[in-house]
Design a protein around this motif. Structure first.
Motif, PDB file in Angstrom:
ATOM      1  N   THR A 271       6.978  -0.710  15.583  1.00 38.79           N
ATOM      2  CA  THR A 271       6.841  -1.834  16.494  1.00 38.79           C
ATOM      3  C   THR A 271       7.630  -1.590  17.776  1.00 38.79           C
ATOM      4  O   THR A 271       8.775  -1.124  17.738  1.00 38.79           O
ATOM      5  CB  THR A 271       7.338  -3.126  15.831  1.00 38.79           C
ATOM      6  OG1 THR A 271       6.574  -3.352  14.654  1.00 38.79           O
ATOM      7  CG2 THR A 271       7.190  -4.310  16.782  1.00 38.79           C
TER       8      THR A 271
ATOM      9  N   GLN B   4       2.178  -4.209  20.814  1.00 38.62           N
ATOM     10  CA  GLN B   4       3.460  -4.111  20.128  1.00 38.62           C
ATOM     11  C   GLN B   4       3.556  -2.874  19.240  1.00 38.62           C
ATOM     12  O   GLN B   4       4.545  -2.690  18.535  1.00 38.62           O
ATOM     13  CB  GLN B   4       3.695  -5.366  19.277  1.00 38.62           C
ATOM     14  CG  GLN B   4       3.770  -6.648  20.086  1.00 38.62           C
ATOM     15  CD  GLN B   4       4.012  -7.874  19.220  1.00 38.62           C
ATOM     16  OE1 GLN B   4       4.107  -7.752  18.006  1.00 38.62           O
ATOM     17  NE2 GLN B   4       4.124  -9.034  19.843  1.00 38.62           N
TER      18      GLN B   4
ATOM     19  N   ARG C 117       9.226  -3.462  20.993  1.00 40.98           N
ATOM     20  CA  ARG C 117       9.612  -4.770  21.521  1.00 40.98           C
ATOM     21  C   ARG C 117       9.500  -4.742  23.042  1.00 40.98           C
ATOM     22  O   ARG C 117      10.187  -3.973  23.713  1.00 40.98           O
ATOM     23  CB  ARG C 117      11.036  -5.110  21.117  1.00 40.98           C
ATOM     24  CG  ARG C 117      11.201  -5.319  19.622  1.00 40.98           C
ATOM     25  CD  ARG C 117      12.641  -5.661  19.289  1.00 40.98           C
ATOM     26  NE  ARG C 117      12.825  -5.870  17.870  1.00 40.98           N
ATOM     27  CZ  ARG C 117      13.998  -6.148  17.306  1.00 40.98           C
ATOM     28  NH1 ARG C 117      15.080  -6.240  18.073  1.00 40.98           N
ATOM     29  NH2 ARG C 117      14.087  -6.324  16.002  1.00 40.98           N
ATOM     30  N   ASN C 118       8.623  -5.562  23.572  1.00 41.21           N
ATOM     31  CA  ASN C 118       8.400  -5.581  25.008  1.00 41.21           C
ATOM     32  C   ASN C 118       9.506  -6.350  25.711  1.00 41.21           C
ATOM     33  O   ASN C 118       9.914  -7.436  25.293  1.00 41.21           O
ATOM     34  CB  ASN C 118       7.057  -6.247  25.321  1.00 41.21           C
ATOM     35  CG  ASN C 118       5.911  -5.472  24.700  1.00 41.21           C
ATOM     36  OD1 ASN C 118       5.974  -4.254  24.623  1.00 41.21           O
ATOM     37  ND2 ASN C 118       4.888  -6.177  24.253  1.00 41.21           N
TER      38      ASN C 118
END
Length: 665
Positions: free
Chosen positions: A139, A116, A141-142
């Protein structure tokens, strides 16, 4: 099946190792093939075969036959070793920047394993660089489970208050340790700073993945091509596309390879194959890869000389003398110096620095201690000869430590254009002890008393003595009617054990007695210098004897108590321990005091090395101050380090021959 009919099997193993490569330092390959007989402890033979089956371990019915090795060296592609933009190692491959000291003592690389994080799979040379880069990460976000920072990912750029470098829930970096070459997983050694990996871990996104794919072609010596993977985003670095493929280039087929400037910042690969002497069959092969090739160490810092304040009548010829304990390889171990990198303790690396440091001082006379016998033959004499020096060597009288040549001694060199050799002698303190016991004290060397006396004194130390004559002698003049054109140089290394001050005092006294006999027998006013590692601080009886011609009867070194009645009294009456030379210490004369240290290690910091001169016919003109503690510890906790390649500091002095004086009486 009974034990009589049970088949016998052997495991074959091929060990291959190289040190860290440094530009200009010969890289020796260490290949060794051996076999182990398998017994019941190994369990089922088929199970054991499966465990050891690979290119450098296998099970056979016979022990390994006689064999020989072939070698191939390859230069690798450029490697992204640290993703932090401001890392000093992105622009420098100096040994000073890649030492344990510079890396914070870890010697590890780290890779971000948080799927992440925008830093996912980015590699860092140490924890400091990772923590600094972490402050700028964000970060990711997948869009799908298990996806990394690839297509379809969305990113939230962090606010500084939210991402302070330590407050994110992301995983901590994976950290593993490796040596210069790993015998467990050869292919993993391609990763910068020795990160470890295994193909079996590639299904797990939170484990370290080798960013190099490999294909093996051929059935003989392996030949591999590696390409940079573009499956992840390297932080702070340009992207490498699949079309940008750099191959490993073969550079040598010799056992020894000397890295060049073209290798700096890249890794080397060594392939070794063991071939049967009888059939020529390839028995086993192994491939290892090194750490990044470092550049040669920067040139030594200039040692400025301080001129003596005292002045005297104009004298004769001037010459420069240095004395240096260069730390023999047999003593330069990681156990003794754990704060120094293993590769920085290697003789090839250290000799480069030591030789440049000596030559940079422009000496006319060089006194060296702890010169290993085999290195004198292979390195020291040839290098000094090419630099314009001639020399003599005397090794300690003990046997070698294992292999031939693994014993240290003293070496004395002089510049050919400045001096010619007139006489050369060596002194063995073991021989002086034997002569003292039998001829002076009348002891039977085989008696209990004689054995105890000789055991106490026989420590294998030696000294050298040469008489040098000026290549261009000074002519008589109105100001110097009786010019002196010769000088006597003594070089020694006294016993090192701090619990034997009586032995050091006895050795100093005997050396002075020998020098007195030698100088007086020449019937001339012969200038004298005594240089070396005396393993004695200025508060010892050795220093008192040299500087004051005698030793006080109440000095602790003269009245030692060993707490053991079997230890003999090897010293005569204190009033008999004297000499007639008027000696001065060069550094004490010029600087007004001895240096704060000439030997700086984690265990000891103090003065052990000196340059003594006969004050009646020599005078010191200048000397080079010893670097201060800040400079000594700039690139290491103590000596040796990547900057200073011995645990001692070289002493440098300019001397002048004074004419018209009477010899000491």
């Amino acid at each position: 099946m009974n034990s009589m009919n049970k088949e016998i099997f052997y495991t074959w193993h091929l060990s291959l190792r190289v040190d860290r490569p440094v530009e200009g330092c010969a890289l020796q390959s260490h290949a060794y093939m051996y076999g182990k007989k398998i017994d019941d402890r190994y369990g089922d033979i088929d199970t054991h075969k499966a465990k050891v089956a690979n290119a450098h371990n296998k099970v056979c019915k016979e022990p390994p036959p006689q064999h020989e090795f072939s070698y191939r060296w390859f230069r690798g592609p450029e490697v992204e070793f640290c993703a932090y933009d401001d890392c000093p190692r992105r622009k420098s491959f100096s040994p000073h920047d890649w030492s344990m000291h510079a890396l914070g003592g870890s010697g590890c690389s780290l890779q971000c394993v948080s799927t992440q994080s925008s830093l996912f799979k980015s590699t860092f040379c140490n924890s400091t660089c990772f923590c600094k880069a972490w402050k700028t990460q964000y970060t990711v976000r997948n869009s799908g489970s298990g996806a990394g920072a690839g297509n379809g990912a969305k990113a939230d750029v962090p606010q500084s208050s939210k991402f302070n470098g330590y407050g994110t829930p992301a995983s901590t970096p994976l950290q593993k340790r490796r040596s210069s070459s790993d015998d467990v997983n050869d292919e993993a050694s391609v990763n910068s700073m020795g990160a470890n990996s295994s193909n079996s871990n590639q299904s797990n996104p939170n484990t370290f993945t080798n960013p190099y794919s490999s294909t093996i072609g051929g059935t003989g010596t392996p030949n591999k091509t590696y390409s940079r993977s573009s499956s992840y985003n390297d932080y702070g670095a340009a992207q490498f596309e699949e079309s940008n493929v750099e191959e490993w280039v073969e550079i040598s087929r010799d056992q020894i390879y000397c890295p060049t400037e073209a290798d700096i910042g890249r890794k080397l690969k060594l392939e070794a194959g063991a071939y049967s002497n009888e059939t020529g069959e390839l028995l086993m092969h192994r491939v290892i890869k090194t750490d990044l090739v470092l550049s040669r160490a920067p040139d030594p810092a200039k040692r400025n000389l301080i001129t003596a304040k005292t002045s005297g009548p104009r004298g004769g010829e001037r010459f420069r003398v240095v004395t240096y304990n260069v730390l023999a390889e047999i003593y330069a171990t990681q156990q003794q110096y754990p704060y120094c990198d293993f590769w920085a303790l290697s003789w090839d690396y250290r000799f480069q620095n030591i030789f440049r440091e000596i030559i940079d001082a422009c000496p006319d006379v060089i006194c060296m201690q702890e010169v290993q016998a085999d290195h004198y033959e292979s390195h020291v004499y040839n290098a000094m000869s090419e630099a314009g020096f001639e020399g003599v060597y005397k090794q300690k009288t003990r046997a070698a430590m294992g292999l031939a040549g693994k014993v240290d001694g003293c070496a004395l060199f002089w510049r050919r254009s400045k001096f010619h050799l007139v006489e050369s002698y060596s002194i063995e303190f073991n021989e002086l002890a034997s002569r003292q016991a039998t001829q002076v004290l009348g002891m039977n060397p085989r008696s209990e008393e004689g054995l105890a006396y000789l055991n106490r004194l026989s420590k294998d130390n030696v000294a050298q003595l040469v008489v040098l004559e000026l290549a261009q002698p000074s002519m008589s003049s109105r100001s110097n009617r009786d010019p002196i054109n010769q000088v006597c140089i003594a070089n020694t290394h006294l016993y090192s054990n701090k619990d034997f001050p009586d032995v050091k005092l006895w050795q100093s006294w005997q050396l002075l007695q020998e020098l007195e006999t030698f100088v007086m027998s020449r019937g001339q006013n012969l200038p004298l210098m005594i240089c070396g590692d005396f393993n004695s601080t200025p508060d010892t009886a050795v220093y008192d004897l040299l500087s004051r011609q005698a030793v006080h009867p109440g000095h602790p070194d003269v009245n030692i108590s060993n707490g053991d009645d079997s230890s003999p009294n090897i010293l005569p009456d204190a009033m008999s321990i004297s000499h007639s030379f008027q000696l001065g210490s060069v550094y004490n004369t010029v600087m007004g005091e001895e240096p704060k240290t000439t030997n700086y290690t984690a265990q000891f910091k103090g003065v052990l090395d000196y340059m003594w001169y006969s004050a009646t016919n020599l005078r010191p003109l200048s000397c080079a101050p010893v670097p201060d503690e800040k400079e000594i510890t700039k690139h290491g906790e103590a000596l040796p380090s990547t900057q200073f390649s011995s645990d001692h500091v070289m002493l440098i002095s300019d001397m002048q021959i004074m004419g018209g004086s009477r010899p000491p009486s």
